[in-house]
Design an enzyme around this catalytic site. Structure first.
Site, short mmCIF file in Angstrom:
data_model
loop_
_atom_site.label_atom_id
_atom_site.label_comp_id
_atom_site.label_asym_id
_atom_site.label_seq_id
_atom_site.Cartn_x
_atom_site.Cartn_y
_atom_site.Cartn_z
N HIS A 50 -2.39 -4.13 -1.28
CA HIS A 50 -1.84 -4.59 0.09
C HIS A 50 -3.16 -5.50 0.43
O HIS A 50 -4.50 -5.10 0.11
CB HIS A 50 -1.80 -3.69 0.92
CG HIS A 50 -1.00 -2.47 0.40
ND1 HIS A 50 0.52 -2.94 0.09
CD2 HIS A 50 -0.97 -1.06 -0.02
CE1 HIS A 50 1.11 -1.73 -0.20
NE2 HIS A 50 0.28 -0.77 -0.07
N GLU A 67 -3.79 2.18 4.14
CA GLU A 67 -3.03 3.44 4.17
C GLU A 67 -3.72 4.56 3.59
O GLU A 67 -4.63 4.62 3.25
CB GLU A 67 -1.69 3.29 3.29
CG GLU A 67 -1.91 3.08 1.95
CD GLU A 67 -0.84 2.70 1.18
OE1 GLU A 67 -0.04 1.94 1.76
OE2 GLU A 67 -0.53 3.03 0.04
N HIS A 126 -3.56 0.36 -6.53
CA HIS A 126 -3.07 1.65 -6.81
C HIS A 126 -1.54 1.91 -7.13
O HIS A 126 -0.85 0.89 -7.06
CB HIS A 126 -3.10 2.37 -5.17
CG HIS A 126 -2.13 1.68 -4.19
ND1 HIS A 126 -2.50 0.58 -3.66
CD2 HIS A 126 -1.11 2.06 -3.77
CE1 HIS A 126 -1.67 0.27 -2.77
NE2 HIS A 126 -0.74 0.93 -2.84
N ARG A 146 3.28 -6.60 -5.80
CA ARG A 146 3.43 -5.61 -6.83
C ARG A 146 3.01 -6.54 -8.19
O ARG A 146 3.03 -7.81 -8.43
CB ARG A 146 5.14 -5.75 -7.00
CG ARG A 146 5.30 -4.82 -7.99
CD ARG A 146 6.93 -4.46 -8.11
NE ARG A 146 7.48 -4.23 -7.13
CZ ARG A 146 8.46 -4.71 -6.44
NH1 ARG A 146 8.76 -5.81 -6.65
NH2 ARG A 146 8.97 -4.40 -5.16
#
Length: 275
Positions: A50, A67, A126, A146
């Site tokens: 991200h 996150e 991740h 992605r």
């Protein structure tokens, strides 16, 4: 297949609803600085990254996305992929992608157990491994680049879209950025006997509260930065606000805007419960 539920979301393309009304309409699309999910995996999720606020604002006119994860359940060999192994360069990573090699071999793998916490800063590559059930709290952003999808095809029989060019611009390849200390890993967070803050970010913070049956606690929900939410990750609770009483069941979420009441009384209805 449903792999995740967005419990508290004000994103325009996927808002949570209350009595048929969009949460974004109730408090405004920018009224919630974070998003809360439950994620259940039956296979490894895609390897992704991200952007941070600066990149996201410049290229997507959006916030970035950091996150964090609270592990609720996991299989005996389950884990998460977080950050690049020491010494992995952008050139080596690009070569693996070009040749279709197993990109996960370049990432650190952490076995997980219930009651563990992981912070995932923006720009950290991740993936959540298979057989993991977790609570995710993130910035109010839906951006995901992605990178690798295990050579799988989607439900339509085609490979899912990858975002390699942007991902390579975003991924932090520095040795400092991939150190374990940046993940703020914590074990046994469900054993805390008092309300304990386990994470703090500009757009969200996470605290854990464990209670016994019939135990009551008054919480001050006033927060000048953001709305406060309660999410049950085990057990049922009675939530009293002035004369109103609501029930917060296991795996349900409750938004508590401070404009309605600064204080609420929380009572555990089960032998034990965790919020």
């Amino acid at each position: 297949p449903i792999g995740e539920t967005w419990e508290l979301s004000c994103l325009k393309d996927c808002p949570s609803t209350f009595n048929g009304i969009s949460l974004a309409d109730l408090i405004g699309s920018d009224g919630l600085s974070y998003l809360v999910k439950f994620i259940q995996t039956t296979d490894n999720l895609s390897i992704q990254v991200h952007p941070d606020n600066d990149f996201a604002m410049e290229h997507e006119k959006s916030l970035g996305k950091s996150e964090c994860w609270v592990v609720l359940d996991a299989g005996p060999k389950s884990g998460v992929f977080l950050g690049l192994k020491n010494g992995v360069t952008q050139e080596e990573f690009q070569q693996f992608l070009n040749e279709g090699k197993e990109v996960e071999k370049l990432l650190n793998f952490y076995p997980v157990s219930p009651g563990e916490f992981y912070f995932v800063p923006a720009k950290t590559i991740h993936a959540i491994g298979k057989d993991v059930f977790l609570l995710e709290v993130q910035q109010n952003c839906g951006l995901t680049y992605r990178v690798w999808d295990w050579n799988r095809v989607g439900l339509d029989g085609r490979p899912r879209e990858l975002h390699i060019k942007k991902a390579l611009e975003v991924i932090d390849f520095s040795s400092e950025g991939n150190q374990e200390k940046n993940l703020k890993i914590q074990k046994d967070i469900f054993t805390h006997k008092e309300k304990t803050q386990i994470c703090s970010h500009n757009d969200f913070s996470v605290s854990i509260l464990k209670m016994k049956k019939n135990e009551s606690l008054v919480l001050n929900m006033l927060n000048k930065k953001r709305h406060v939410s309660l999410i049950s990750i085990g057990g049922s609770f009675e939530i009293k606000r002035r004369k109103d009483v609501e029930t917060l069941k296991a795996y349900h979420a409750m938004l508590c805007p401070s404009i309605f009441s600064q204080e609420i009384e929380v009572t555990c209805s089960n032998d034990k419960g965790i919020i």
